[in-house]
Design a protein around this motif. Structure first.
Motif, mmCIF file in Angstrom:
data_model
loop_
_atom_site.group_PDB
_atom_site.id
_atom_site.type_symbol
_atom_site.label_atom_id
_atom_site.label_comp_id
_atom_site.label_asym_id
_atom_site.label_seq_id
_atom_site.Cartn_x
_atom_site.Cartn_y
_atom_site.Cartn_z
ATOM 1 N N TYR A 17 0.871 -1.187 0.000
ATOM 2 C CA TYR A 17 0.000 0.000 0.000
ATOM 3 C C TYR A 17 0.903 1.231 0.000
ATOM 4 C CZ TYR A 17 -3.322 -3.545 1.372
ATOM 5 O OH TYR A 17 -4.084 -4.675 1.405
ATOM 6 N N PRO A 18 0.861 2.018 -1.078
ATOM 7 C CA PRO A 18 1.845 3.103 -1.201
ATOM 8 C C PRO A 18 1.719 4.198 -0.152
ATOM 9 C CG PRO A 18 0.203 3.222 -2.961
ATOM 10 C CD PRO A 18 -0.039 1.941 -2.219
ATOM 11 N N HIS A 19 0.485 4.408 0.355
ATOM 12 C CA HIS A 19 0.305 5.520 1.304
ATOM 13 C C HIS A 19 0.483 5.099 2.760
ATOM 14 C CE1 HIS A 19 -0.981 7.467 -2.255
ATOM 15 N NE2 HIS A 19 -2.007 6.626 -2.405
ATOM 16 N N MET A 20 0.742 3.814 2.961
ATOM 17 C CA MET A 20 0.888 3.332 4.335
ATOM 18 C C MET A 20 2.366 3.144 4.665
ATOM 19 S SD MET A 20 -1.826 0.316 4.810
ATOM 20 C CE MET A 20 -3.542 0.446 4.429
ATOM 21 N N THR A 21 2.675 3.214 5.949
ATOM 22 C CA THR A 21 4.052 2.930 6.384
ATOM 23 C C THR A 21 4.256 1.415 6.348
ATOM 24 O OG1 THR A 21 3.386 2.713 8.666
ATOM 25 C CG2 THR A 21 4.039 4.919 7.947
ATOM 26 N N VAL A 22 5.498 1.021 6.546
ATOM 27 C CA VAL A 22 5.810 -0.412 6.591
ATOM 28 C C VAL A 22 4.986 -1.077 7.688
ATOM 29 C CG1 VAL A 22 7.648 -2.054 7.169
ATOM 30 C CG2 VAL A 22 8.100 -0.169 5.589
ATOM 31 N N TYR A 23 4.913 -0.420 8.849
ATOM 32 C CA TYR A 23 4.143 -0.966 9.979
ATOM 33 C C TYR A 23 2.691 -1.178 9.556
ATOM 34 C CZ TYR A 23 2.121 -1.426 14.655
ATOM 35 O OH TYR A 23 1.441 -1.886 15.755
ATOM 36 N N GLU A 24 2.124 -0.146 8.952
ATOM 37 C CA GLU A 24 0.694 -0.235 8.555
ATOM 38 C C GLU A 24 0.479 -1.298 7.485
ATOM 39 O OE1 GLU A 24 -0.452 4.421 9.442
ATOM 40 O OE2 GLU A 24 0.388 3.830 7.513
ATOM 41 N N ASN A 25 1.457 -1.397 6.581
ATOM 42 C CA ASN A 25 1.356 -2.422 5.537
ATOM 43 C C ASN A 25 1.293 -3.820 6.153
ATOM 44 O OD1 ASN A 25 1.599 -2.104 2.440
ATOM 45 N ND2 ASN A 25 2.714 -0.345 3.269
ATOM 46 N N LEU A 27 12.816 -10.118 10.467
ATOM 47 C CA LEU A 27 13.223 -9.733 9.110
ATOM 48 C C LEU A 27 14.258 -8.619 9.107
ATOM 49 C CD1 LEU A 27 9.631 -9.774 7.643
ATOM 50 C CD2 LEU A 27 11.472 -11.249 6.860
ATOM 51 N N GLU A 28 14.626 -8.168 10.315
ATOM 52 C CA GLU A 28 15.591 -7.077 10.490
ATOM 53 C C GLU A 28 15.163 -5.820 9.740
ATOM 54 O OE1 GLU A 28 19.420 -8.745 9.508
ATOM 55 O OE2 GLU A 28 19.062 -10.456 10.806
ATOM 56 N N ILE A 29 13.891 -5.466 9.915
ATOM 57 C CA ILE A 29 13.403 -4.226 9.293
ATOM 58 C C ILE A 29 12.755 -3.315 10.348
ATOM 59 C CG2 ILE A 29 13.097 -5.019 6.907
ATOM 60 C CD1 ILE A 29 10.133 -5.524 7.583
ATOM 61 N N GLU A 30 13.138 -3.528 11.606
ATOM 62 C CA GLU A 30 12.541 -2.712 12.674
ATOM 63 C C GLU A 30 12.753 -1.219 12.427
ATOM 64 O OE1 GLU A 30 14.888 -5.136 15.223
ATOM 65 O OE2 GLU A 30 13.314 -5.050 16.757
ATOM 66 N N HIS A 31 13.937 -0.881 11.904
ATOM 67 C CA HIS A 31 14.273 0.531 11.694
ATOM 68 C C HIS A 31 13.508 1.133 10.506
ATOM 69 C CE1 HIS A 31 16.752 -1.838 9.058
ATOM 70 N NE2 HIS A 31 17.078 -0.760 8.358
ATOM 71 N N LEU A 32 12.793 0.288 9.760
ATOM 72 C CA LEU A 32 12.085 0.793 8.568
ATOM 73 C C LEU A 32 10.581 0.937 8.799
ATOM 74 C CD1 LEU A 32 13.754 -1.536 5.892
ATOM 75 C CD2 LEU A 32 14.412 0.798 6.455
ATOM 76 N N LEU A 33 10.135 0.607 10.001
ATOM 77 C CA LEU A 33 8.679 0.533 10.227
ATOM 78 C C LEU A 33 7.922 1.831 9.928
ATOM 79 C CD1 LEU A 33 8.459 -1.730 13.415
ATOM 80 C CD2 LEU A 33 7.707 -2.274 11.100
ATOM 81 N N ASP A 34 8.600 2.976 10.048
ATOM 82 C CA ASP A 34 7.914 4.251 9.797
ATOM 83 C C ASP A 34 8.030 4.714 8.355
ATOM 84 O OD1 ASP A 34 7.080 4.455 12.384
ATOM 85 O OD2 ASP A 34 8.957 5.396 13.036
ATOM 86 N N ARG A 35 8.759 3.961 7.563
ATOM 87 C CA ARG A 35 8.962 4.420 6.171
ATOM 88 C C ARG A 35 7.819 3.984 5.271
ATOM 89 N NH1 ARG A 35 15.149 3.512 4.570
ATOM 90 N NH2 ARG A 35 16.084 4.406 6.432
ATOM 91 N N ARG A 66 4.159 -9.381 5.860
ATOM 92 C CA ARG A 66 2.689 -9.429 5.781
ATOM 93 C C ARG A 66 2.198 -10.865 5.909
ATOM 94 N NH1 ARG A 66 0.958 -5.341 0.952
ATOM 95 N NH2 ARG A 66 -0.515 -6.988 0.551
ATOM 96 N N ALA A 67 2.982 -11.793 5.395
ATOM 97 C CA ALA A 67 2.594 -13.211 5.495
ATOM 98 C C ALA A 67 2.896 -13.746 6.895
ATOM 99 C CB ALA A 67 3.337 -14.016 4.440
ATOM 100 N N ILE A 68 4.028 -13.320 7.463
ATOM 101 C CA ILE A 68 4.445 -13.866 8.766
ATOM 102 C C ILE A 68 3.444 -13.514 9.869
ATOM 103 C CG2 ILE A 68 6.228 -13.699 10.571
ATOM 104 C CD1 ILE A 68 8.252 -13.275 8.287
ATOM 105 N N VAL A 69 2.957 -12.268 9.849
ATOM 106 C CA VAL A 69 2.075 -11.835 10.942
ATOM 107 C C VAL A 69 0.780 -12.657 11.021
ATOM 108 C CG1 VAL A 69 2.932 -9.467 11.085
ATOM 109 C CG2 VAL A 69 1.048 -9.991 9.522
ATOM 110 N N ARG A 70 0.430 -13.324 9.956
ATOM 111 C CA ARG A 70 -0.778 -14.156 9.984
ATOM 112 C C ARG A 70 -0.584 -15.451 10.770
ATOM 113 N NH1 ARG A 70 -3.742 -14.378 4.762
ATOM 114 N NH2 ARG A 70 -3.550 -12.332 3.860
ATOM 115 N N GLU A 71 0.675 -15.789 10.990
ATOM 116 C CA GLU A 71 1.037 -17.029 11.688
ATOM 117 C C GLU A 71 0.313 -18.230 11.087
ATOM 118 O OE1 GLU A 71 0.367 -16.235 15.801
ATOM 119 O OE2 GLU A 71 2.040 -14.840 15.917
#
Lengths: 370, 330
Positions: free
Chosen positions: A88-96, A122-130, A147-152
């Motif tokens: 989603y282009p308008h969402m941050t990594v966290y929101e995505n 995934l070592e992307i903690e520092h990117l969550l707001d981007r 996005r797939a992992i969070v579904r467990e």
């Protein structure tokens, strides 16, 4: 438990086009299975049938103990990662990463913990707001994985997830996905056309051709003991060299006589098998991997070996190695030797190879003879 | 609803007869005793006949069928009944939302007044690419949420089991691809997005909706797996579907020789599809197929040997493509 059971699965498209003929295999819980093969071999169709995106024409599919042939994809407890994904282009990594859970109305605190946990893996903690546009290709692919992992899910299905990345990134992401599999301890089914991905990532690989399984094995066994000519040629890079020859008896010893008269020795086990099954005087294919050909000048073998001689047509320096191409019995042969050999086009070359590295295949059925 | 009751009450008062309107979700009646327990299904079956002293008329309004039951006591005037029907139709129309009115206008002929009213209500919202999203099963709300976050729309509502939307996006195909991919990733649903073309108002909207429907029809007919169907890029399929059965049979016979049919397998089908998708560019097609260019040439040579068509040549490839499409027709 997230074992998968595919029992005589078949896919026939309208117009009687059979994409998958009789796919039969058991995938153990926490296994990393890689389906590999050329385009049109049925690997993606098989994955889509597991996902429920494609109807199963015949056969039975179980996820765990549950028969799922008629279960909707969203109810199969799976997650899928695709080659072509979109963020989603308008969402941050966290929101995505959180969006799918929001749709399922998962409580906020739970979403937060799952997203952060996946981001850490995934070592992307520092990117969550981007936002996605500020990410590189590899980082975006990690978000898609997130996005797939969070579904467990019980099972991860991946359809050529790295094919859109450049070669360098693909190598990096291979490691990421392998590590992820270890951390998540979940069943992975991964589709690729790339045998290197299959060899490096899978606990077992399924090599397919024309809708048929050619071999299911560990990467090492598929490399060491290919079931047939197709697998032998598909696994390994550069691919195995093949030459036609006749099985002959040289005194008490079983050998292969090539079309130009070159005699090739074979291991005692293979010799016994050929003799026992009546192959003497019959035509077979011999196979030898490029990396099993040794330059006699720098790595001569001392016992149990045969020799190829030729004139180099092309020498490709790859850094630590050099690929030598020369002609033998009208076929192009490739040798992968140490770059210390310093060979160049036009040079004469003598190559040694161990008898136990020679593969033999039936000329008609193309099956390996052990 | 109140407006409808008011109309029924007035009509009943003037005509001195009990009147009820039955629609699929219920019954609105003026008489306390009238139409006890008549279901929509029963009203459909009895339409046009006298039933327990009622005459039952069907009529269409805002895309739905209604049944009006008028107690046929005393002298029954046909003209009077028609007037009652008109009044009810108008009341039904008035109590609808704008989107329902728009949906109704897209289904049936509408007069200039309705057209102007809709143009006025929607204004610029009717201008943009017309999209039709289908195949979302029971996930309408989730798909709408994904849509909100993926693609800009000025208008969208559910229309006959699909989402009809108007989008001002510049790169509409890319936006629709993203939408389809996001739906697939989030919901594991393969929705199809049909792009009809650009609309400039209510008349265009209707035309573009037809284009969307035709694009979906083409997808079904030719068994296409693409999830985004842009009507403007379907000329080849549209042309093929216009050919006469005789011409189609002739073309098919030329290409689909016995040897070719025997040789045709999944691998070769994908090769042919990819070659056409890549405008006969051998390098690109080989890249997409993950094969060496020479392997592709070898496969094309096999096709040439058993059909006489060299797919590297435009002259041969266009007729081959026609035959290929005809063969896919269902």
């Amino acid at each position: 438990m997230a074992n998968l059971s595919l029992r005589h699965i078949k896919k026939v498209y309208p117009g009687n086009v059979t994409a998958v003929k009789d796919f039969n295999m058991e995938v153990e819980d926490k296994e990393f299975i890689v389906l590999v093969g050329p385009s049109g071999c049925g690997k993606t169709t098989t994955l889509r049938m597991i996902a429920g995106l494609e109807d199963i024409s015949d056969g039975e599919l179980y996820i765990g103990e549950r028969f799922v042939n008629d279960v909707a994809p969203k109810d199969r407890d799976i997650a899928m990662v695709f080659q072509n994904y979109a963020l989603y282009p308008h969402m941050t990594v966290y929101e995505n990463m959180a969006f799918g859970l929001k749709l399922k109305k998962v409580p906020k605190a739970e979403i937060d913990s799952k997203v952060k946990h996946a981001a850490k893996m995934l070592e992307i903690e520092h990117l969550l707001d981007r936002k996605p546009k500020a990410l590189s290709g590899g980082q975006r692919q990690r978000v898609a994985l997130g996005r797939a992992i969070v579904r467990e899910p019980k099972v991860f299905l991946m359809d050529e997830p790295l094919s859109n990345l450049d070669a360098k990134l693909r190598v990096q992401m291979r490691t990421v996905i392998s590590k992820l599999h270890k951390q998540l301890e979940t069943t992975f089914v991964y589709v690729t056309h790339d045998q290197t991905e299959a060899m490096t990532m899978g606990t077992r690989i399924v090599i397919m051709k024309d809708g048929d399984i050619q071999q299911v094995d560990t990467p090492q066994r598929a490399y060491d003991n290919p079931a047939n000519l197709f697998v032998a040629g598909f696994i390994g890079s550069p691919q195995m060299n093949f030459l036609k020859g006749t099985v002959v008896l040289e005194g008490q010893r079983v050998c292969l006589k090539l079309q130009d008269g070159t005699m090739v020795g074979i291991s005692d086990e293979k010799a016994a098998a050929l003799k026992e099954r009546g192959y003497i005087s019959k035509e077979v294919y011999m196979g030898i991997r490029p990396e099993h050909l040794h330059d006699a000048d720098i790595e001569p073998l001392s016992s149990g070996y045969s020799v190829f001689k030729g004139q180099i047509e092309l020498a490709e320096l790859m850094g630590a190695e050099i690929y030598l191409y020369f002609d033998l019995c009208g076929k192009q042969i490739t040798a992968r030797v140490d770059s210390k050999a310093a060979k160049k086009s036009g040079d004469a070359v003598e190559l040694h190879f161990h008898w136990d590295k020679v593969h033999v295949f039936d000329a008609e059925t193309e099956k390996a003879i052990y | 609803m109140d407006e409808l009751r008011e109309v029924l009450s007035k009509a009943s008062e003037i005509s001195n007869r009990d009147i009820a309107v039955i629609w699929d979700k219920g019954c609105c009646r003026i008489s306390e005793q009238g139409i006890p327990g008549l279901s929509y299904e029963e009203a459909r079956q009895n339409s046009g006949s006298s039933w327990k002293g009622y005459i039952i008329y069907p009529f269409e309004a805002v895309g739905k069928t209604y049944y009006v039951c008028i107690r046929a006591e005393g002298c029954r005037s046909e003209a009077e009944d028609q007037l009652i029907l008109l009044a009810i139709k108008s009341a039904v129309f008035n109590r609808c939302s704008e989107d329902e009115r728009l949906a109704a206008a897209l289904k049936e002929d509408f007069d200039t007044a309705v057209g102007m009213r809709l143009e006025e209500a929607y204004g610029q919202r009717l201008c943009g690419y017309v999209l039709l999203v289908s195949g979302y099963e029971d996930c309408l709300n989730e798909v709408l949420q994904i849509m909100d976050n993926t693609i800009e729309t000025t208008l969208r509502f559910e229309y006959e089991g699909r989402i009809l939307a108007v989008s001002p996006e510049g790169n509409i195909e890319e936006a629709c691809e993203s939408l389809s991919k996001n739906i697939l990733s989030e919901l594991l649903l393969e929705c199809t997005v049909a792009i009809g073309g650009r609309s400039g108002g209510i008349q265009d909207l209707r035309r573009m909706l037809d284009c969307c429907l035709e694009a979906l029809f083409i997808r079904r007919t030719y068994g296409l797996s693409d999830t985004v169907m842009n009507y403007d890029k379907l000329y080849a399929y549209r042309a093929v579907s216009c050919l006469s059965p005789g011409t189609k049979a002739d073309i098919l016979a030329k290409v689909f020789t016995r040897e070719f049919k025997e040789m045709l397998n999944s691998e070769l089908s994908i090769t042919i599809e990819e070659l056409f998708k890549n405008n006969l560019n051998l390098t690109d097609a080989a890249g997409k197929l993950y094969i060496h260019r020479n392997t592709l040439l070898y496969r094309l040579d096999k096709i040439f040997k058993c059909t006489g068509f060299d797919l590297k040549k435009f002259e041969d490839s266009w007729l081959f493509r026609l035959a290929w499409l005809i063969n896919k027709e269902k």
